[in-house]
Design an enzyme around this catalytic site. Structure first.
Site, short mmCIF file in Angstrom:
data_model
loop_
_atom_site.label_atom_id
_atom_site.label_comp_id
_atom_site.label_asym_id
_atom_site.label_seq_id
_atom_site.Cartn_x
_atom_site.Cartn_y
_atom_site.Cartn_z
N GLY A 12 1.02 -1.28 -0.12
CA GLY A 12 -0.03 0.10 -0.01
C GLY A 12 0.91 1.29 -0.08
O GLY A 12 0.41 2.34 -0.60
N ASN A 13 2.06 1.15 0.65
CA ASN A 13 2.68 2.45 0.73
C ASN A 13 3.46 2.83 -0.63
O ASN A 13 3.84 3.84 -0.61
CB ASN A 13 4.05 2.06 1.48
CG ASN A 13 5.05 1.08 1.06
OD1 ASN A 13 4.41 -0.02 0.78
ND2 ASN A 13 6.41 1.11 1.38
N LYS A 130 -14.76 -8.90 5.87
CA LYS A 130 -13.96 -7.52 5.40
C LYS A 130 -15.12 -6.33 5.26
O LYS A 130 -15.94 -6.27 4.25
CB LYS A 130 -13.25 -7.64 4.09
CG LYS A 130 -12.07 -8.82 4.35
CD LYS A 130 -10.90 -8.04 4.83
CE LYS A 130 -10.06 -9.20 4.87
NZ LYS A 130 -8.59 -8.74 5.53
N LYS A 276 1.60 -12.25 3.87
CA LYS A 276 2.89 -12.29 3.15
C LYS A 276 3.66 -13.49 3.33
O LYS A 276 4.25 -14.35 2.27
CB LYS A 276 3.62 -10.90 3.36
CG LYS A 276 2.99 -9.81 3.24
CD LYS A 276 3.84 -8.59 3.51
CE LYS A 276 2.97 -7.57 3.68
NZ LYS A 276 1.87 -7.28 2.78
P1 ADP Z 1 1.15 -3.94 2.70
O1 ADP Z 1 0.25 -2.82 2.28
O2 ADP Z 1 2.51 -3.94 1.97
O3 ADP Z 1 0.44 -5.20 2.42
P2 ADP Z 1 0.73 -4.16 5.51
O4 ADP Z 1 0.41 -3.18 6.42
O5 ADP Z 1 -0.33 -5.23 5.18
O6 ADP Z 1 1.57 -3.87 4.10
O7 ADP Z 1 1.76 -5.28 6.12
C1 ADP Z 1 3.05 -4.74 6.50
C2 ADP Z 1 3.29 -4.40 8.19
O8 ADP Z 1 3.03 -5.90 8.73
C3 ADP Z 1 4.22 -3.89 8.73
O9 ADP Z 1 4.16 -2.42 8.61
C4 ADP Z 1 4.21 -4.26 10.19
O10 ADP Z 1 3.78 -3.48 11.01
C5 ADP Z 1 3.39 -5.68 10.15
N1 ADP Z 1 3.69 -6.93 10.93
C6 ADP Z 1 3.15 -7.62 11.62
N2 ADP Z 1 3.66 -8.58 11.91
C7 ADP Z 1 5.00 -8.63 11.64
C8 ADP Z 1 6.18 -9.15 11.54
N3 ADP Z 1 6.30 -10.22 12.51
N4 ADP Z 1 7.11 -8.73 11.16
C9 ADP Z 1 7.47 -7.66 10.22
N5 ADP Z 1 6.13 -6.84 10.18
C10 ADP Z 1 5.23 -7.36 10.81
MG MG Z 2 -1.47 -5.85 3.26
#
Ligand code: ADP
Ligand code: MG
Length: 313
Positions: A12-13, A130, A276
């Site tokens: 998303g970033n 959702k 992920k």
């Molecule tokens: P994207 O938009 O890239 O899908 P998300 O916000 O869904 O991003 O996922 C990334 C976030 O996951 C990170 O910013 C972090 O805060 C969170 N996160 C949760 N658990 C973990 C973990 N074990 N290690 C790293 N990040 C984590």
């Molecule tokens: Mg995400």
């Protein structure tokens, strides 16, 4: 040796940072920055396929449709998903094209509107979770539920919203065409927002209101393309164990077995790092090829093996 293929999911970033307004200018500028990073991956010698999330974009389009419903018919969520693929694809084609041209390269970038088949018997359909679209009062919600047969839930004290299921993607409908495009040297943008969710009915596809996790869909795409790498770019440089605790530890190169163990211990949060890690695990299991989780600015270094989290067979 022919070039290796890498399927990259942008987080998303790459379009909107926390606290930013989702204006066209802001999102385009973020995409421009992302494309400069992605270009470095291509320069390192890889064929690149780009996917992305679409949460904020599809959410905004749905709200716009709802606000204007009196003057122009409201489109279903899956159509809003298709519209979001169009706008995201436009930003990426233009930005990536600009980067390529200024490097003296031909701008061969194209977006494929992508459908993802989901199983109509997926358990998720029995339990939509959702929240999407506008907020309703309780009375309005009851009316919508009765008249339109939608499922609505109270969202954290803020009002009532429609909830939709998040089924697992089973196949990426356009993957063969995508493969042909990659093989002819085109940078392909596709599967944005995990693809438009469709179900198969009597041999025909039709849209279904739901959301698909972009990480799982990207993993599926990478598997169907027999990609050499899956790379998930987000806003943290690594996946961590004991995340945000004093004993937090970053994961570097890690085996599938160890990652499965850590996953079952609950180190990766559902809805963020969880999908992920799952996406990475499934890709490595099915292809034997490595999956990388890192941040956008570290993509090239992570490919070179000097940073990021790399899950290997
Ligand atoms: P994207 O938009 O890239 O899908 P998300 O916000 O869904 O991003 O996922 C990334 C976030 O996951 C990170 O910013 C972090 O805060 C969170 N996160 C949760 N658990 C973990 C973990 N074990 N290690 C790293 N990040 C984590
Ligand atoms: Mg995400």
């Amino acid at each position: 040796m022919s070039q290796q293929t890498i399927v990259i999911a942008l987080g998303g970033n790459a379009m909107q940072q926390p606290g930013q307004k989702g204006t066209h200018e802001i999102q385009l500028e973020n995409v421009r920055i992302a494309c400069e990073e992605i270009y470095k991956v291509r320069k390192a010698g890889y064929r690149v396929v780009l996917t992305s999330g679409n949460g904020p974009q599809v959410g905004a389009i749905k709200l716009q449709n709802q606000a204007a419903a009196g003057v122009s018919p409201e489109m279903p969520l899956f159509c809003c998903g298709a519209m979001s693929q169009g706008i995201i694809g436009y930003w990426m084609q233009q930005s990536m094209g600009n980067v390529l041209r200024s490097a003296g390269e031909e701008a061969k970038v194209v977006t494929v509107v992508t459908q993802s088949i989901v199983d109509s018997n997926d358990k998720a359909f029995a339990n939509p979770t959702k929240p999407v679209g506008r907020f309703y009062t309780e009375a309005e919600a009851k009316e919508v539920m009765e008249k339109e047969g939608k499922i609505m839930k109270e969202d954290a004290g803020r009002g009532w919203r429609v909830v939709v299921p998040s089924p697992r993607p089973q196949t990426i409908v356009e993957y063969k065409v995508i493969k042909q495009l990659i093989d002819s040297g085109v940078i392909v943008v596709c599967t944005n927002g995990g693809g438009i969710p469709v179900i198969e009915k009597n041999g025909k596809l039709e849209g279904v209101d739901s959301v698909i996790d972009k990480d799982l869909a990207t993993s599926l795409l990478a598997t169907q393309l027999s990609s050499d790498y899956l790379m998930i770019l987000t806003d943290v440089p690594n996946a961590y164990i004991n995340y945000k605790q004093p004993n937090q530890e970053k994961l570097e190169t890690i085996t599938l077995e160890r990652m499965l163990d850590l996953e079952s211990q609950g180190h990766f949060k559902a809805g963020s790092m969880g999908p992920k890690v799952r996406a990475a695990i499934e890709f490595v299991q099915k292809t034997g090829n490595p999956a990388i989780i890192t941040s956008l600015d570290k993509a090239v270094d992570a490919l070179a093996g000097v940073c990021g989290t790399r899950i290997v067979k």
